[in-house]
Design an enzyme around this catalytic site. Sequence first.
Site: not given
Length: 416
Positions: A12, A31, A100, A129, A182, A196, A200, A297
């Site tokens: 990430v 921005v 998380k 994600g 993966g 997991d 969440k 991902g």
Amino acid sequence: MVNIAVLGFGTVGSGVVDVIEQNEKSIRRRVNEEIVVKYILDIRDFEDSPYKHLLTKNIDDILEDKEVSIVVEVMGGKEYAYTYTKRALLSGKHVVTSNKELVATHGAELLAIAQGKNVNYLFEASVGGGIPIIRPLNQCLAANEISEIYGILNGTTNYILTQMIKHGQRFEDALKDAQEKGYAERNPEADVEGHDACRKIAILSSLSFGFQVDAEKIHTEGITKITLQDVAYAEEIGSVIKLLGIGKKVGEKVFARVSPVIIPREHPLAGVENVFNAILVKGNAIGDVMFYGQGAGKMPTASAVVADIIDIVRNIDRNNRVMWDVSEEEVLVDIAQTNTAYFVRVKTEDKGAVFEQVNKNFKGCSFISIEDESVQDEVAFITPEKQEKELQQVLNDINNMPCVSTIYNVIRVMKE
Ligand code: HSE
């Protein structure tokens, strides 16, 4: 110019750096500021990385640098991530995370520190994600009382179940396949045992209902016991098996659960396949809304992290008032007191006796059969909706019958 530091240069973290570089122009247009990665914290060396000059192993380099206003915590885990996040917030830096586990465990405390310091702690990437769900709950749906939130929150298990349903792959083979691609976490247990998804739904419930829902106390079952026979029975009744995370407001309390559920093919979540996630939210003004997309991902997750960074840059001097409280009383309702229907498979040498016992205990029970050699010695049925406690009692009685050698599986069934 806004300087940021990225904690953790894994999948990430490197995605975040890539998105900021690749989309520099479009981000700047939105921005009107340049976002610069000033540090990357990691214990590894990355000798060949073009970002080698940004690497540090010392968190103090970042925390003591007044030019760094946003810290991006994408290192995962609880220990260091918690300490660094807390220190960053206390030193007046905004923090963005995809972690998380940390949000589910220490969210209330970290959000309160952020508010006290007039900075933000944002975590869009921690659930779903790349799917926008945290910001919609906080902003677009802010006018609603949320009564229920549920969905497919784990891509790996959804991939495995899809392989089982569509390609007849056994659980073990589908898991191996997911690992090779993966998708699975380093330790697949977090995915396949439902932990997991549990973190969440804990985050979504805390956010929707306003008080910390403790992930450790949520009833959680994974998909490791699901077999191809279960999949075939579900198909026989026009349904599929999905791993669902559910959070519901029940009076002043919350019902939360993660478990496989047999859902009708017509249900909007039934068609959510492979690594995709989907989250259904019920609001009292808007009705039902569904969010769908890639739940894991590198780039989808990085997209959510960078969106939080952009949000902070736009509101650099303001806390966004995202909060939930820690309740002194237990907020979760006891699952044994809640209603559901069970699909049950019993291994027996006397089917007649089991039919009789089931009919005696459950009015309106439906039996299912499939054409499969491997299920010759079993009785499968769906109970009417009853309190879990009552259902368990009847199952115990059935299990104690001398002609019953085992209860193969019990899966909840969505009836409405
Ligand atoms: N292992 C997780 C999943 C990654 O499969 O959904 C994102 O949390």
